[in-house]
Design an enzyme around this catalytic site. Structure first.
Site, PDB file in Angstrom:
ATOM      1  N   SER A   5      53.112  43.785  41.819  1.00 15.07           N
ATOM      2  CA  SER A   5      52.024  43.300  40.984  1.00 15.07           C
ATOM      3  C   SER A   5      51.612  41.889  41.365  1.00 15.07           C
ATOM      4  O   SER A   5      52.343  41.160  42.019  1.00 15.07           O
ATOM      5  CB  SER A   5      52.483  43.363  39.535  1.00 15.07           C
ATOM      6  OG  SER A   5      52.233  42.154  38.907  1.00 15.07           O
ATOM      7  N   LYS A   6      50.420  41.540  40.955  1.00 18.14           N
ATOM      8  CA  LYS A   6      49.884  40.206  41.237  1.00 18.14           C
ATOM      9  C   LYS A   6      50.617  39.161  40.424  1.00 18.14           C
ATOM     10  O   LYS A   6      50.684  38.008  40.789  1.00 18.14           O
ATOM     11  CB  LYS A   6      48.401  40.140  40.845  1.00 18.14           C
ATOM     12  CG  LYS A   6      47.497  40.804  41.840  1.00 18.14           C
ATOM     13  CD  LYS A   6      46.680  39.760  42.599  1.00 18.14           C
ATOM     14  CE  LYS A   6      45.879  40.436  43.697  1.00 18.14           C
ATOM     15  NZ  LYS A   6      45.476  39.586  44.762  1.00 18.14           N
ATOM     16  N   ARG A   7      51.086  39.607  39.278  1.00 20.47           N
ATOM     17  CA  ARG A   7      51.749  38.646  38.402  1.00 20.47           C
ATOM     18  C   ARG A   7      53.245  38.656  38.609  1.00 20.47           C
ATOM     19  O   ARG A   7      53.818  39.623  39.114  1.00 20.47           O
ATOM     20  CB  ARG A   7      51.406  38.946  36.945  1.00 20.47           C
ATOM     21  CG  ARG A   7      50.280  38.072  36.448  1.00 20.47           C
ATOM     22  CD  ARG A   7      49.636  38.627  35.216  1.00 20.47           C
ATOM     23  NE  ARG A   7      48.833  39.805  35.506  1.00 20.47           N
ATOM     24  CZ  ARG A   7      49.133  41.036  35.132  1.00 20.47           C
ATOM     25  NH1 ARG A   7      50.224  41.282  34.449  1.00 20.47           N
ATOM     26  NH2 ARG A   7      48.351  42.051  35.419  1.00 20.47           N
TER      27      ARG A   7
ATOM     28  N   VAL B 293      56.064  35.933  43.483  1.00 14.25           N
ATOM     29  CA  VAL B 293      55.108  36.746  44.243  1.00 14.25           C
ATOM     30  C   VAL B 293      53.915  35.911  44.692  1.00 14.25           C
ATOM     31  O   VAL B 293      53.142  36.332  45.541  1.00 14.25           O
ATOM     32  CB  VAL B 293      54.576  37.977  43.457  1.00 14.25           C
ATOM     33  CG1 VAL B 293      55.671  38.993  43.239  1.00 14.25           C
ATOM     34  CG2 VAL B 293      53.937  37.581  42.140  1.00 14.25           C
ATOM     35  N   LEU B 294      53.765  34.741  44.096  1.00 16.48           N
ATOM     36  CA  LEU B 294      52.644  33.885  44.485  1.00 16.48           C
ATOM     37  C   LEU B 294      53.192  32.792  45.391  1.00 16.48           C
ATOM     38  O   LEU B 294      54.307  32.294  45.189  1.00 16.48           O
ATOM     39  CB  LEU B 294      51.986  33.272  43.246  1.00 16.48           C
ATOM     40  CG  LEU B 294      51.453  34.310  42.246  1.00 16.48           C
ATOM     41  CD1 LEU B 294      50.896  33.627  41.005  1.00 16.48           C
ATOM     42  CD2 LEU B 294      50.380  35.183  42.894  1.00 16.48           C
TER      43      LEU B 294
END
Ligand code: GLU
Length: 498
Positions: free
Chosen positions: A253-255, A269-270
């Site tokens: 997921s992006k978050r 993840v970022l």
């Protein structure tokens, strides 16, 4: 070294500036970059900001920060400039408009005046756009345009047959043209869609190899047909598999998420989370390169330079990979162990400064060798070794719960500290080796275990239960300061310095 194609190798990373950089995008950039470097080619950064609604200000800085931090150097891009710029799509609108109009002239594309209401109805009917303007007479289209009716330009996708694409990772892939719609190339506001824009740019920027996310594979036949309609030689495409959640279920997921198998920790993840968490860029590079590709020889640890010698887009696994985040902490500690003193100093200094310490570089150089095996993350430097950089004069005696070790009492701790003072005082050289032999002899003669003595001294001079080795620490603090601290500790548990 030569590339499989005869063209000079030029790859690109083409992110949309929609906010923080996700690790999946960065891995795409990495594979494109590695391929370019392997072949002595060029790596280009292009900003794809044609969806203005999704554009988030400041994103380009985050993209550059991520690539810079990891050491992926850019040959051409919005910051670097280059022969084929501008490298931001919103600054190249005219080019897309020209080619869209050319395709209309060639009868490979057409103007479509369907209103949002009409499109909504078609969507409701479930069949997608029904091509109602595909064969609309040109004179009537001109009339509608003259009346100011907004229109988009759509591509005339072949209605039957198959399109066969060649994917570097998967080999030939076949698609039924029937399954594809007449995609929009140019929107009514004059902005292109990705479909047209990336092709015009990849051609103009002489891109030889496109590495992009597998999400684009379904549109691959459309892109092949557009390339053909424009009469241009296609680059080679490699569709990279997706990263799955650490448990192997669902797309990463992006978050930030919590994962049971990552010890319940939330996983980064970022890109800025990796930077903030204290990972070494070299460890993150190794980690990312190893997802979906492997160096071979069962080697998990390899440098970017080594990867550059072997990397090939053809060798990327077509299967999706679970995000192996648990490996990263281990890799990071391996890289910290292997990093040079200078590199660690460079990485640790800003972290200590951010925590409010004034960092003396000479002292940092003394401290760094003691930390190598103790840091899992560069952030750990603050709790483990921050005290070296605090104002020594204001060092406060640690409380009894820190000073009194397991299986020790207030009295025995006081006795250990009291006895150690003259032993240390008598040393001519205050090297850790000299301290070690003197204190070991003292422990033996006084009947305490080494661990009890070393532990009490550690707590006394650092005020911490975890720290670099006691004698190395005292060597850096110096004799006078070490003894001063031991006396303070003694006073704190007995009320007197003797
Ligand atoms: N802007 C596209 C994206 O972010 C780029 C895809 C590509 O690399 O062609 O998905």
């Amino acid at each position: 070294m030569t590339s499989p194609s005869t063209r000079p190798v030029r790859t690109r990373y083409a992110p949309s500036p929609t906010g923080p950089q996700h690790i999946g995008g960065i891995r795409t950039a990495l594979f494109a970059w590695l391929y370019a470097r392997r072949h002595g080619g060029q790596f280009i950064l292009r900003i794809e900001d044609t969806d203005q609604k999704r554009t988030v200000p400041g994103s380009v800085d985050l993209i550059l920060q991520a690539l810079d931090w990891l050491g992926m150097d850019i040959d051409e891009g919005p910051r670097e400039g280059g022969e084929f710029g501008p490298y931001v799509q919103s600054e190249r609108l005219e080019m897309y408009q020209t080619w869209a109009a050319w395709l209309v002239d060639q009868d490979r594309a057409y103007k479509c005046f369907a209103t949002p209401e009409e499109l909504a109805e078609m969507r409701k009917a479930g069949a997608g756009y029904d091509r109602r303007y595909r064969d609309f007479p040109a004179d009537r289209a001109s009339e509608l345009e003259a009346q100011g009716k907004p229109c988009v330009i759509r591509f005339k996708m072949p209605l039957g047959g198959v399109t066969i694409g060649d994917d570097m990772i998967r080999g030939p892939v076949e698609f039924d043209n029937e399954q594809l719609q007449d995609a929009v190339l140019l929107k009514s506001d004059g902005y292109p869609t990705y479909h047209l824009a990336h092709i015009v740019d990849d051609r103009h920027m002489r891109i030889s190899h496109v590495a992009r996310a597998i999400e684009w594979l379904p549109s691959f036949p459309l892109h092949i047909q557009i390339w053909r309609a424009l009469g241009w030689k296609m680059p080679q495409y490699a569709h990279l598999p997706v990263l799955l959640n650490p448990n192997g279920k669902g797309k990463l997921s992006k978050r930030k998420q919590q994962f049971a198998d990552a010890g319940g920790k939330s996983v980064p993840v970022l890109m800025h989370e990796f930077i903030d968490a204290g990972y070494l860029p070299s460890a993150v590079m190794n980690f990312l390169t190893n997802i979906g590709w492997n160096y071979g020889d069962d080697e998990e640890i390899f440098s970017t330079a080594q990867a550059m010698e072997r990397f090939d887009l053809k060798d990327v696994s077509p299967a999706n990979s679970a995000y192996p985040i648990a490996k990263l902490d281990w890799l990071n500690s391996q890289y910290i162990k292997r990093a040079s003193v200078d590199e660690l100093c460079r990485l640790l200094k800003p972290i200590l400064e951010e925590a409010g310490y004034a960092v003396d570089e000479e002292r940092l150089k003394q401290v760094v060798p003691l930390l190598r095996v103790r840091l899992k993350s560069t952030r750990d430097v603050v709790p483990i070794a921050g005290f070296f950089f605090a104002d020594w004069a204001s060092f406060k005696a640690p409380s009894a719960d820190i000073l009194i070790q397991r299986k020790m009492s207030r009295e025995s701790t006081a006795a250990v500290l009291r006895g150690a003072i003259p032993v240390l005082q008598a040393l001519e050289s205050f090297s850790h080796v000299a301290q070690h032999s003197a204190v070991t002899a003292y422990a033996k003669s006084s009947g305490f275990k080494n661990g009890q003595v070393f532990g009490s001294l550690r707590a006394a001079v650092t005020g911490q239960k975890v720290s670099p080795p006691t004698f190395e620490t005292m060597e850096i603090l110096g004799k006078q300061e070490s003894i001063r601290r031991i006396k303070l500790a003694l006073q704190s548990i007995t009320g007197s310095e003797s």
